[in-house]
Design a protein around this motif. Structure first.
Motif, mmCIF file in Angstrom:
data_model
loop_
_atom_site.group_PDB
_atom_site.id
_atom_site.type_symbol
_atom_site.label_atom_id
_atom_site.label_comp_id
_atom_site.label_asym_id
_atom_site.label_seq_id
_atom_site.Cartn_x
_atom_site.Cartn_y
_atom_site.Cartn_z
ATOM 1 N N GLY A 25 -4.246 -0.336 -8.024
ATOM 2 C CA GLY A 25 -3.761 0.115 -9.038
ATOM 3 C C GLY A 25 -4.887 0.550 -9.761
ATOM 4 O O GLY A 25 -5.830 1.416 -10.348
ATOM 5 N N ILE A 26 -4.764 -0.599 -10.453
ATOM 6 C CA ILE A 26 -5.551 -1.135 -12.059
ATOM 7 C C ILE A 26 -7.393 -1.087 -10.846
ATOM 8 O O ILE A 26 -7.925 -0.233 -12.087
ATOM 9 N N TYR A 27 -7.903 -1.503 -9.330
ATOM 10 C CA TYR A 27 -8.926 -1.030 -9.222
ATOM 11 C C TYR A 27 -9.259 0.336 -9.329
ATOM 12 O O TYR A 27 -10.472 0.749 -10.123
ATOM 13 N N GLY A 28 -8.367 1.479 -8.719
ATOM 14 C CA GLY A 28 -8.509 2.593 -8.834
ATOM 15 C C GLY A 28 -9.180 3.135 -9.969
ATOM 16 O O GLY A 28 -9.367 4.314 -10.501
ATOM 17 N N LEU A 29 -8.311 2.729 -10.816
ATOM 18 C CA LEU A 29 -7.719 3.288 -12.567
ATOM 19 C C LEU A 29 -9.415 3.304 -13.076
ATOM 20 O O LEU A 29 -9.327 4.087 -14.399
ATOM 21 N N ILE A 30 -9.903 1.462 -12.802
ATOM 22 C CA ILE A 30 -11.196 1.620 -13.867
ATOM 23 C C ILE A 30 -12.179 2.417 -13.250
ATOM 24 O O ILE A 30 -12.884 2.791 -13.865
ATOM 25 N N ARG A 31 -11.792 2.910 -11.903
ATOM 26 C CA ARG A 31 -13.495 3.121 -10.957
ATOM 27 C C ARG A 31 -13.156 4.483 -11.198
ATOM 28 O O ARG A 31 -13.698 5.889 -11.576
ATOM 29 N N TYR A 74 0.701 -0.922 -0.140
ATOM 30 C CA TYR A 74 -0.100 0.292 0.097
ATOM 31 C C TYR A 74 0.768 1.433 0.144
ATOM 32 O O TYR A 74 0.580 2.824 -0.425
ATOM 33 N N TYR A 75 1.828 1.173 0.431
ATOM 34 C CA TYR A 75 2.786 1.965 0.325
ATOM 35 C C TYR A 75 3.127 2.085 -1.247
ATOM 36 O O TYR A 75 3.538 3.580 -2.050
ATOM 37 N N LEU A 76 3.208 1.006 -2.018
ATOM 38 C CA LEU A 76 3.540 1.688 -3.347
ATOM 39 C C LEU A 76 2.683 1.725 -4.191
ATOM 40 O O LEU A 76 3.222 2.652 -5.174
ATOM 41 N N THR A 77 1.398 1.467 -3.881
ATOM 42 C CA THR A 77 -0.091 1.733 -4.431
ATOM 43 C C THR A 77 0.310 3.325 -4.938
ATOM 44 O O THR A 77 -0.080 3.520 -6.554
ATOM 45 N N PRO A 78 0.228 4.596 -4.370
ATOM 46 C CA PRO A 78 0.680 5.767 -4.973
ATOM 47 C C PRO A 78 1.483 6.602 -6.591
ATOM 48 O O PRO A 78 0.945 6.282 -7.593
ATOM 49 N N LEU A 79 2.879 5.216 -5.915
ATOM 50 C CA LEU A 79 3.347 5.366 -7.017
ATOM 51 C C LEU A 79 2.956 4.021 -8.410
ATOM 52 O O LEU A 79 3.382 5.158 -9.640
ATOM 53 N N VAL A 80 2.283 3.160 -8.275
ATOM 54 C CA VAL A 80 1.898 2.811 -8.947
ATOM 55 C C VAL A 80 1.473 3.506 -10.037
ATOM 56 O O VAL A 80 0.885 3.753 -10.956
ATOM 57 N N ASN A 81 0.202 3.809 -9.500
ATOM 58 C CA ASN A 81 -1.059 5.108 -9.877
ATOM 59 C C ASN A 81 -0.390 6.152 -10.288
ATOM 60 O O ASN A 81 -0.844 6.120 -11.713
ATOM 61 N N LEU A 107 2.241 5.837 -12.227
ATOM 62 C CA LEU A 107 2.410 4.899 -13.920
ATOM 63 C C LEU A 107 1.449 4.837 -14.359
ATOM 64 O O LEU A 107 1.294 5.121 -15.794
ATOM 65 N N LEU A 108 0.312 4.633 -14.288
ATOM 66 C CA LEU A 108 -0.303 3.957 -14.915
ATOM 67 C C LEU A 108 -1.203 4.990 -15.371
ATOM 68 O O LEU A 108 -1.936 4.960 -16.550
ATOM 69 N N GLY A 109 -1.129 5.974 -14.802
ATOM 70 C CA GLY A 109 -1.882 7.782 -14.976
ATOM 71 C C GLY A 109 -0.979 7.560 -16.336
ATOM 72 O O GLY A 109 -1.597 8.728 -17.557
ATOM 73 N N ARG A 110 0.121 7.930 -16.024
ATOM 74 C CA ARG A 110 0.830 7.678 -17.372
ATOM 75 C C ARG A 110 1.340 6.961 -18.534
ATOM 76 O O ARG A 110 1.029 7.155 -19.560
#
Length: 298
Positions: A165-171, A109-116, A118-121
């Motif tokens: 992260g992918i869940y958040g992207l879909i939502r 969960y520390y990594l999640t914001p950083l994954v977000n 990358l997914l945004g990019r």
């Protein structure tokens, strides 16, 4: 008489703190259910969330929005995917807690914001700012160090970060409210969850009905799911997303402290080095977000 435009906006910080405090201490709750199979806990959590979410939507007059989602094919298709991802995320997290891998979950969960970022990019065409790139690179170095020492739990951290992260992207790309969206997701998962609960009960390996404490905790898992989400949704409407981003690190920090000081999970020098690099990456990320936010306000 005070002008309406001078009325300060409602403060969302108490709601955000309450949400992330609940999420931070939720390992304690699931530790109490350590004798119950993680798959049954997830199934019970899903089933008991539905009636509570329906009540919440009734008072928020969102039942119409909830029903409309089932008639919108694109939204429903997205929420089927997000439902699978959130169920997988819950299952991995509960398994990690029950098998004494809270530190691995905390790292995820520390990594999640950083994954977000990358997914945004990758999928939203968002520009990766130089300092964000540095933050991701530092965090990636920490993850690389961890691979050499804790490969057995490395998958837990990566799976939690990527699934959420992918869940958040879909939502993010699906224009539905947080509560109606979760209600649809849990409704979609309900048939399989019911089958799982019946299977565990039939085989005598489930925890529901064994004793009053276990049964009560399983029933309350619905509230543990719905209430922090409602608090988070309220906070998101009342404060900037940048400010909300700082509060989100409260949850994995509590998890880290619980793992080390309450449940005595081993913290090797390699794991500590990984966490330190992740914290440095997060600090860079937060400082850059705060600078960008202040520049935007100016």
């Amino acid at each position: 008489m005070t002008d309406k435009s001078e009325t300060p906006p409602p403060n969302g910080l108490p709601f955000a703190l309450a949400a992330y405090l609940i999420w931070g201490f939720v390992p304690v709750y699931f530790k109490l259910l350590g004798h119950v199979p993680p798959a049954e806990i997830v199934a019970q959590r899903i089933l008991w969330s539905i009636p509570l979410l329906l009540v919440i939507m009734y008072f928020r007059t969102q039942l119409g929005e909830y029903a409309a989602i089932f008639r919108h094919r694109a939204h429903l298709r997205n929420l089927i995917a997000s439902a699978i991802l959130i169920a997988l995320n819950w299952l991995i997290f509960i398994w990690a807690v029950s098998t004494d891998h809270i530190l691995a979950a905390s790292l995820g969960y520390y990594l999640t914001p950083l994954v977000n970022v990358l997914l945004g990019r990758m999928f939203l065409g968002e520009r990766l700012l130089p300092m964000q790139l540095v933050a991701v690179a530092v965090a990636a170095l920490g993850v690389a160090i961890l691979i050499g020492d804790a490969l057995d739990t490395f998958w837990v951290s990566v799976s939690l970060a990527c699934s959420f992260g992918i869940y958040g992207l879909i939502r993010k790309i699906t224009p539905v409210g947080s509560v109606p969206g979760l209600a649809v997701e849990t409704t979609l998962l309900a048939p399989l969850s019911l089958v799982a609960v019946i299977w565990f009960a039939t085989n005598g390996t489930g925890g529901f009905g064994d004793d009053g404490a276990t049964t009560g905790l399983l029933i309350l898992s619905g509230a543990v799911t719905a209430i922090p989400l409602l608090l988070f949704a309220t906070a998101a409407r009342r404060m900037s997303y940048a400010s909300l981003g700082f509060v989100q690190f409260l949850s994995p920090t509590i998890g880290f402290l619980l793992g080390v000081f309450v449940y005595n999970e081993p913290l090797s020098s390699t794991k500590l080095a990984c966490f330190i690099l992740i914290w440095i990456g997060i600090a860079i990320f937060c400082i850059d977000a705060l600078r960008t936010y202040r520049a935007g306000k100016a």
